[in-house]
Write an enzyme that holds these catalytic residues in place. Structure first.
Site, PDB file in Angstrom:
ATOM      1  N   ASP A   1       0.828  -1.208   0.000  1.00 38.72           N
ATOM      2  CA  ASP A   1       0.000   0.000   0.000  1.00 38.72           C
ATOM      3  C   ASP A   1       0.861   1.255   0.000  1.00 38.72           C
ATOM      4  OD1 ASP A   1      -2.014  -1.811   0.213  1.00 38.72           O
ATOM      5  OD2 ASP A   1      -2.477  -1.394   2.317  1.00 38.72           O
TER       6      ASP A   1
ATOM      7  N   LYS B   1      -6.321  11.540  11.762  1.00 39.07           N
ATOM      8  CA  LYS B   1      -5.952  10.742  10.592  1.00 39.07           C
ATOM      9  C   LYS B   1      -6.872  10.980   9.409  1.00 39.07           C
ATOM     10  CE  LYS B   1      -5.130   6.049   8.907  1.00 39.07           C
ATOM     11  NZ  LYS B   1      -5.047   4.599   9.215  1.00 39.07           N
TER      12      LYS B   1
ATOM     13  N   ASP C   1      -4.551   2.489  -4.760  1.00 44.01           N
ATOM     14  CA  ASP C   1      -3.132   2.618  -4.424  1.00 44.01           C
ATOM     15  C   ASP C   1      -2.659   1.453  -3.566  1.00 44.01           C
ATOM     16  OD1 ASP C   1      -4.521   3.246  -2.164  1.00 44.01           O
ATOM     17  OD2 ASP C   1      -3.349   5.019  -1.643  1.00 44.01           O
TER      18      ASP C   1
END
Length: 1144
Positions: free
Chosen positions: A686, A755, A933
């Site tokens: 990732d 986050k 991704d």
């Protein structure tokens, strides 16, 4: 009626109201068919008898698989249709199957585990086995894709004929009439009565279409057409007739019925549907049926004369699959779809009747009659009057039965054979179901650019990347499925599997009618919470049931997932229910078909993957391997006894993927040499906040690149922790100064708190969105409700500021993208002629028509589809339908064009990187899959894939992509004009005023202020003169063009910023109470108004071209200028080749 009785009635009414949005076709109580109660069976039989003698409590059985239990079903229309389509897997030829089973000690039957067979094949025979399996699967794939309307019609016919024969025999023998358990027979009656009406309509169309123009049609034919019962004119038939007659009339009845029954209780209409949605859905399905007919006919013609026993058959089929099956790909106009759908629904309404029963109020005798199964009406929805089609209760009550199973769209399933390779914008994917390479969101502009690029051959790399993704073979992880099956059939909640619930939950007893109003409000609030939670659980249970039913059917199968793109270039599987983009359960169920040895480093990558799914992806690789080694006993226990042992795997962030990893590690460790273990499990790599990685590379941001692992380091950098450090310092400083919100926030700070905001900031999250994200986290942390709003606002501002300070280069690029998107979307096109302006209160407003368009590094053109939402009225035989015509000239939505461009541009880059990596892996023979991704391959091939994806990122960013975009913008938008302001008393302004006055006298005979249309016309005449080689005409644009770049900058910069007008939006004071909430919704609305005010300000500036609002400034149109690209930093993208944690 007693108060107690009234309370009971209220309770039932509340149940009816709260469950009104539950689709009856998805709402059959699963216990109703399994209880086995005699009374219940009797009640069901009586209810069925009262509904035309039809009982639909039976569910289509699942495919029988020896040794595999069936799933406890959540009986819904979706499950029934999926099961119906999955029966296509049973259609394989015994002749083609026999060679696969030969000498394999496997019994022929309806369940063959081809994965198990494949593992028994010697390596030198694998290729032959794969070819035989592909040949066997071709007929099965065709069956799955072809289970459409012709099959439904034939099924209805056979059941109807069988019913008539048995009932006639029963009457002859003096026996009681038989009651059948199938709605199919009723649908066949409707279809039989509807077909003559359709054929009569075809006859009328043929009479009209004999003539090439409307004026040539004789009066008697016009009169005959006008007198038809469908309220359709000859002009309508002349318009939609060429389309409707492309489809077999025998298929139109089933299409209409199945679409209406599928739409039941959608759009907020209980036991019905919105008319506009219905007519468009029917019209679209008619078009799709035509495409299917064309594809099947072309294959039939290509295979004519070919002996099906010849070995050449496979190659011929392949050639047909890859040929242009979809030559007719231009979508039918929306108004044509609407008129066709309206006509067919009108015909159905004439013939669709259901039997109704009752008692004569005078004699008390039972009486029967016929009532419409569907009827057209109007009702109010959210304050608007909308047309609806209502379904008779006796039909709606039984839609949860098996009759609608034939309505499934077959293209929604994984493919048994390799997808048709993408070779053009409209050629690829499924064999018989047409698809386009891009989901274009009704954007003809995007389709036009896409087609042109495809015709030029500039999309070959895009096609190659999609083909690599589509050719990756998958199978179901049987070990994981067996665990899930046991858990599922208990009906209990487990991890992300919701518990089994009844469609109508138990509600608390209603309070007495004379109870205090506050008591009743509390009761209603409690009922609403119960019903909402129940509906959410039921929906999740249904969705999981679909995934598991497909997984069960594909056990032991080899299958493929064809992909196409969204408008930004991101790849998605066409099959929606079960794919690797799904949740943890979906991913845990999937593994590669091909098994590959772990090799030297594969076991370590399995251990790294184990740590990752437990949430330890910020450890170094060495620490992740150590994590697995330290927990090896728990890993083995999880693999050997997943439900009876310590259940350690359930503690992971992704527990189902964790269990799959534990099993693979166990299998490898059981071998004397683990490197020889052949593994099928995908291991993921990732990106580290991939959007910021691209921004850092674009801007050459040295500090930002280090934070997102573009620079080599001994351990992975955590950008979220770094932002948290900056935020903590700023909050603590503010707290020491007595800042109220800082004091409340200082003890709540955590990585989890910030986050989501950091992650979404790169994709354009607004201040309001960031505030809501942080508010949710603060609420979870226990902050008092009255302090949430102000504290979340303070932290949102602080977090966004911290991100900007850390990624200054990235933000300069983001600002540049947004600024130029505004310039483009607010520019005026000269080539629109008289359409360049639109009517407004002053008759002087230009139409902004330019979308932001760019080309990805792989040659894919991207057109932002955000335009003004305008409706077009279409008069149909049912009612007027308002549709959005994608082909109509519509101005752009400037606000959306600006806010969406930076994230869309970054998405187009990460999509390009993924496709480039797919191509690289495909060329080296590596299995490859991706979730944006996150890149997947076999653990033994991770080292190769890591090298490829780094090389591709370097190749992507070794050129200055932002400057390349600037050049493309300058070339694409040359000739467009933008609004600007200059001081009215400067020399250039006076020169422009004189030129405008001269043109006004020449045109109007007097000096007057020119409108925007006049100024556009003035400039167009100048361009025409130049093209004809005549003398240049002096215009405002020519005067501005005579200035040097430096002189123009000086002119435009003469205006002090304080002179520039900024429309202000007043902030209202909102109090947080129990009734109005926190006020967040109000402030979201205010921010939206502020954003829209900026757009309105630009419109008002355009108005000032002629209104002369300011005595000191003058508005003019000047050539569109793309701003200079921010200076690029010193980061060298080649450094990431040595970064271990770039993708990890």
């Amino acid at each position: 009626m007693s108060l107690e009785s009234k309370g009971e009635a209220d309770e039932q009414n509340v149940k009816d109201v709260f469950t009104a949005n539950i689709t009856p076709s998805d709402a059959t109580s699963s216990t109703a068919t399994s209880s086995g109660s005699t009374t219940g069976a009797k009640d069901t039989a009586e209810a069925s008898s009262n509904a035309n003698g039809i009982d639909l409590t039976e569910l289509i059985p699942a495919i029988e698989k020896k040794g595999v239990s069936t799933l406890l079903p959540t009986e819904t229309l979706g499950l029934k249709t999926i099961r119906h389509t999955l029966t296509g897997l049973l259609e394989g030829s015994e002749e083609d199957l026999s060679p696969l089973l030969q000498d394999k000690n496997v019994e022929s039957g309806n369940y063959v585990d081809f994965l198990e067979l494949s593992d028994k094949i010697p390596e030198d025979k694998k290729h032959e086995f794969d070819e035989l399996l592909e040949k066997y699967n071709e007929a099965r794939q065709q069956s799955v894709e072809s289970r459409g309307f012709e099959g439904a019609r034939e099924k209805w016919k056979k059941l109807f004929e069988k019913r008539v024969a048995i009932q006639n025999k029963a009457k002859t023998g003096g026996q009681q009439t038989v009651t059948f358990k199938a709605l199919d027979t009723l649908l066949w009656e409707w279809n039989k009565d509807m077909l003559p009406l359709i054929k009569a309509e075809f006859d009328r169309i043929q009479k009209v279409l004999k003539y090439s123009t409307l004026s040539q049609i004789p009066a008697d034919i016009k009169k005959e057409n006008s007198a038809s019962s469908q309220n359709v004119s000859y002009a309508d038939r002349f318009e939609y007739g060429p389309y409707l007659t492309l489809v077999k009339p025998e298929n139109l009845g089933p299409i209409t019925m199945l679409e209406l029954l599928k739409l039941n209780s959608t759009g907020g209409v209980q036991e019905g549907m919105r008319t506009a949605r219905a007519v468009l859905a029917v019209g679209k399905t008619v078009e799709m049926e035509y495409r299917m007919q064309v594809a099947k006919q072309r294959e039939k013609e290509a295979l004519k004369g070919v002996d099906h026993n010849q070995s050449a058959l496979a190659s011929v089929r392949t050639a047909v699959k890859n040929s242009d099956l979809g030559t007719v790909q231009t979508s039918w106009p929306l108004h044509i779809r609407a008129k066709i759908g309206s006509l067919l629904i009108s015909l159905l309404l004439q013939v669709a009747k259901v039997a109704v029963y009752g008692k004569d109020p005078i004699t008390g005798e039972k009486v029967s009659g016929k009532a419409p199964a569907f009827y057209h009406s109007y009702q109010y929805h959210n304050g608007s009057r909308v047309g609806v089609l209502k379904v008779h209760k006796s039909v709606a009550k039984h839609l949860s039965g098996e009759a609608m199973a034939t309505a499934i769209q077959p293209q929604l399933l994984p493919m048994l054979v390799k997808p048709r390779p993408w070779t053009a914008w409209n050629k690829g994917g499924y064999l018989y179901s047409s698809a386009k390479v891009m989901r274009s969101r009704d954007s003809p502009e995007q389709v036009a650019y896409l087609k042109a690029a495809s015709d030029r051959g500039t999309l070959d790399q895009v096609y190659e990347g999609l083909n690599v993704l589509g050719n990756t073979a998958w199978t179901i992880n049987k070990d994981i499925f067996e665990v899930i099956l046991k858990v599922w059939n208990t009906g209990e909640e487990f991890l992300e599997i919701p518990r089994r619930v009844e469609i109508q939950p138990e509600l608390p007893p209603a309070p007495p009618r004379d109870a205090d109003p506050s008591v009743r409000r509390d009761w209603l609030r409690q009922c609403r919470l119960i019903v909402n939670e129940n509906q959410a659980l039921y929906s999740q249970r249904c969705d999981t049931n679909y995934k598991l039913e497909i997984a069960r059917a594909f056990l032991g199968e080899r299958f493929y997932l064809p992909h196409n793109l969204d408008f930004r270039g991101r790849a998605y599987p066409l099959s929606p229910h079960l794919n690797h983009l799904g949740n943890d359960l979906s991913r845990g169920l999937l593994k590669f078909w091909e098994a590959r040895e772990l090799g030297e480093h594969g076991l370590n990558w399995l251990k790294v993957h184990c740590a990752n799914v437990f949430g330890h992806n910020k450890f170094s690789f060495e620490d992740r391997i150590a994590f697995a080694d330290e927990n090896m006993e728990k890993i083995l226990d999880s693999a050997n006894s997943p439900m009876e042992g310590q259940k350690w795997w359930q503690e992971a962030e992704s527990p189902w993927q964790a269990l799959a990893t534990c099993i693979e590690i166990r299998n490898a460790m059981n071998l004397e040499d683990p490197s020889k273990y052949k593994c099928r499990l995908p291991v993921h790599m990732d990106g580290s906040c991939n959007g910021l990685q691209h921004y850092a590379a674009l801007g050459g941001d040295v500090e930002g690149a280090a934070e997102v692992n573009l620079v080599p380091s001994s351990k992975p950098q955590d950008v979220y922790s770094r932002v948290l450090e900056i935020v903590r310092v700023r909050v603590e400083e503010d707290a020491t100064k007595g800042h109220k919100e800082a004091k409340m926030a200082v003890d709540k700070l955590s990585r989890k708190l910030i986050k989501q905001t950091v992650m979404t900031h790169v994709y354009g999250v607004t201040f309001v969105g960031a505030r809501q994200q942080i508010s949710n986290r603060l609420s979870d942390a226990g902050l008092e409700q009255e302090h949430l709003y102000s504290t979340a606002g303070y932290l949102a501002k602080t977090v966004l500021g911290a991100v900007r300070s850390l990624f200054e280069g990235a933000h300069l690029i983001q600002d540049w993208l947004g600024d130029n998107a505004t310039r483009i979307s607010r520019s005026v096109r000269l080539d629109m002629g008289s359409m360049a302006t639109k009517s407004s209160k002053n008759g002087n407003r230009p139409e902004f028509m330019s979308s932001v368009i760019w080309t990805t590094p792989l040659g894919l053109p991207i057109v932002q589809p955000y335009r003004q939402d305008t409706k077009k009225q279409v008069i149909t035989s049912l009612q007027s339908v308002f549709i959005t015509d994608p082909y109509a000239l519509r101005g752009v939505n400037g606000r959306k064009q600006r806010t969406a461009f930076p994230p869309n541009f970054i998405h187009s880059l990460d999509a390009s990187h993924m496709l480039m990596s797919a191509i690289g892996c495909g060329r080296e023979g590596i299995s490859f899959a991706a979730v944006h991704d996150s890149y997947w391959t076999h653990p033994g091939d991770i080292d190769k894939m890591n090298r490829i994806l780094r090389d591709c990122f370097i190749e992507l960013h070794q050129v200055d992509l932002v400057d390349k975009l600037r050049i493309e913008f300058e070339q694409r938008y040359t000739g467009l004009l933008q609004y600007a302001e200059i001081p009215k008393d400067c020399d250039i302004a006076q020169k422009i005023i004189r030129a405008q006055a001269k043109y006004s006298i020449e045109k109007y005979g007097t000096e007057k202020k020119l409108t925007v249309a006049d100024q556009i016309e003035m400039e167009n005449k100048r361009l025409e003169a130049l093209e004809a080689g005549l003398e240049d005409i002096e215009t405002p644009v020519s005067i501005i063009e005579s200035l040097s770049e430096q002189e123009l900058d000086t002119l435009l910069n003469q205006i002090p910023k304080k002179v520039k007008r900024k429309r202000q939006v007043k902030n209202a004071n909102f109090r947080s109470t129990e009734h109005v909430g926190t006020g967040a919704d109000n402030f979201e609305q205010l921010e939206k108004q502020a954003q829209e005010a900026e757009v309105e300000e630009a419109d008002e500036n355009i108005d000032s071209l002629t209104t002369g609002r300011s005595s000191t400034l003058m508005g003019i149109l000047v050539p569109l200028r793309i701003t200079k690209v921010p200076a690029k930093g010193d980061f060298d993208v080649h450094q990431l080749r040595d970064s271990k944690y770039f993708f990890s």
